[in-house]
Design a protein around this motif. Structure first.
Motif, PDB file in Angstrom:
ATOM      1  N   GLY A   1      50.171  48.049  30.295  1.00  0.00           N
ATOM      2  CA  GLY A   1      49.164  47.097  30.200  1.00  0.00           C
ATOM      3  C   GLY A   1      49.317  46.750  28.725  1.00  0.00           C
ATOM      4  O   GLY A   1      48.237  46.663  28.018  1.00  0.00           O
TER       5      GLY A   1
ATOM      6  N   ARG B   1      52.941  42.688  33.322  1.00  0.00           N
ATOM      7  CA  ARG B   1      52.945  42.580  34.740  1.00  0.00           C
ATOM      8  C   ARG B   1      53.501  40.876  34.866  1.00  0.00           C
ATOM      9  O   ARG B   1      53.051  40.237  34.227  1.00  0.00           O
TER      10      ARG B   1
ATOM     11  N   ASP C   1      53.169  46.114  37.928  1.00  0.00           N
ATOM     12  CA  ASP C   1      51.897  45.767  38.334  1.00  0.00           C
ATOM     13  C   ASP C   1      51.418  47.347  38.805  1.00  0.00           C
ATOM     14  O   ASP C   1      51.889  48.033  39.895  1.00  0.00           O
TER      15      ASP C   1
ATOM     16  N   ASP D   1      48.943  48.275  40.423  1.00  0.00           N
ATOM     17  CA  ASP D   1      48.247  48.349  41.870  1.00  0.00           C
ATOM     18  C   ASP D   1      49.603  48.280  42.794  1.00  0.00           C
ATOM     19  O   ASP D   1      49.204  48.328  44.197  1.00  0.00           O
TER      20      ASP D   1
ATOM     21  N   ALA E   1      45.588  49.232  31.242  1.00  0.00           N
ATOM     22  CA  ALA E   1      45.323  47.856  32.234  1.00  0.00           C
ATOM     23  C   ALA E   1      44.022  48.062  32.726  1.00  0.00           C
ATOM     24  O   ALA E   1      43.752  49.313  33.162  1.00  0.00           O
ATOM     25  N   GLY E   2      43.539  46.864  32.944  1.00  0.00           N
ATOM     26  CA  GLY E   2      42.127  46.953  33.510  1.00  0.00           C
ATOM     27  C   GLY E   2      41.715  45.449  33.717  1.00  0.00           C
ATOM     28  O   GLY E   2      42.115  44.432  33.041  1.00  0.00           O
TER      29      GLY E   2
ATOM     30  N   ARG F   1      38.791  45.340  44.031  1.00  0.00           N
ATOM     31  CA  ARG F   1      39.994  45.225  43.043  1.00  0.00           C
ATOM     32  C   ARG F   1      39.690  45.745  41.714  1.00  0.00           C
ATOM     33  O   ARG F   1      40.388  46.462  41.058  1.00  0.00           O
TER      34      ARG F   1
ATOM     35  N   THR G   1      42.109  48.692  40.416  1.00  0.00           N
ATOM     36  CA  THR G   1      42.958  48.415  39.110  1.00  0.00           C
ATOM     37  C   THR G   1      42.239  49.232  37.992  1.00  0.00           C
ATOM     38  O   THR G   1      43.078  49.601  37.152  1.00  0.00           O
ATOM     39  N   ASN G   2      40.930  49.328  37.828  1.00  0.00           N
ATOM     40  CA  ASN G   2      40.243  50.173  36.723  1.00  0.00           C
ATOM     41  C   ASN G   2      40.328  51.596  36.761  1.00  0.00           C
ATOM     42  O   ASN G   2      40.113  52.468  35.937  1.00  0.00           O
TER      43      ASN G   2
ATOM     44  N   SER H   1      44.124  52.878  40.184  1.00  0.00           N
ATOM     45  CA  SER H   1      45.670  52.777  39.698  1.00  0.00           C
ATOM     46  C   SER H   1      45.625  53.367  38.341  1.00  0.00           C
ATOM     47  O   SER H   1      47.135  54.006  38.288  1.00  0.00           O
TER      48      SER H   1
END
Length: 232
Positions: free
Chosen positions: A12, A37, A61, A63, A87-88, A107, A111-112, A115
């Motif tokens: 990220g 990403r 990505d 996710d 990433a977040g 999400r 994502t936070n 993942s």
């Protein structure tokens, strides 16, 4: 003989804190593998001219499990000194849990929290025995320090990340690796906003200092950018 540069893998890094992390490690002479990403050119790509072969940009990505698996295969022969998952996302931070859309909450949780831990699980075997595994957390992930509310969905996702990291650490037994959750402070980025008190230059060099200072200390710690312990 010039020693081989150490390698940091930053997940990220297209902008904000991740971009600053990549920049800082490059300044310190490290080799950096950094992910973005999508396929659009980012500010990270602007570092290629000066960094040369010390910067390798990968597309990911976090996710999408198939992309994680494909990148793990591409990097299978790499030895990593630092794995830093940055990433977040923050979605509708001003909304309470009764107002927040279910998809937005899901999400953020994926994502936070989910993942990043899947990244750590996928790549931890590439980290040197005396290396460091770091996840970018937040002071907002602290349950003990939550006295004023706000950012409810984001807080929940970072608290979930912290809990999952503790579970991961418990499964590692007596591993000598350093495990860190880092709270970078409230920084002026797209996520932090223009009113944040810290510039990226106030936070990220000190974050890297903390990671460097803790290298060789086994077990999990939850620290801020000054190296101070954050209450769980």
């Amino acid at each position: 003989m010039t020693p081989k540069p150490q390698t940091a893998f930053i997940v990220g890094a297209s902008r904000g804190l991740g971009l600053a992390l990549a920049t800082e490690y490059l300044k310190r002479g490290w080799r950096v593998i950094a992910t973005v990403r999508g396929s659009a050119r980012t500010k990270l790509h602007d570092l290629e001219a000066s960094a040369g072969d010390r910067l390798k940009i990968e597309h990911l990505d976090i996710d999408v499990p198939a992309e994680v698996a494909a990148l793990r295969q591409r990097l299978k022969n790499q030895l990593l000194d630092v794995l830093f998952v940055n990433a977040g996302v923050a979605i509708d931070p001003d909304k309470s849990m009764t107002e927040l859309d279910t998809d937005a909450f899901t999400r953020m949780m994926v994502t936070n929290a989910l993942s990043p831990m899947r990244i750590i699980e996928a790549f931890d075997s590439l980290v040197a025995p005396d290396g460091v595994i770091v996840a970018m957390s937040s002071e907002l992930g602290s349950v003990g320090d939550n006295t004023d509310g706000g950012w409810e969905g984001y807080r929940a996702s970072k608290a979930a990340l912290n809990t999952l990291m503790r579970s991961y650490a418990a499964r590692q037994g007596t591993s000598p690796r350093t495990l860190l959750l880092i709270a970078p402070g409230w920084v002026r980025t797209d996520m932090g906003g223009a009113g944040a008190p810290l510039d990226v230059s106030d936070s990220i060099p000190r974050v890297v200092d903390v990671v460097t200072a803790q290298t060789g200390r086994s077990g999990l710690q939850y620290l801020d950018y000054r190296g101070e312990t954050v209450p769980w």
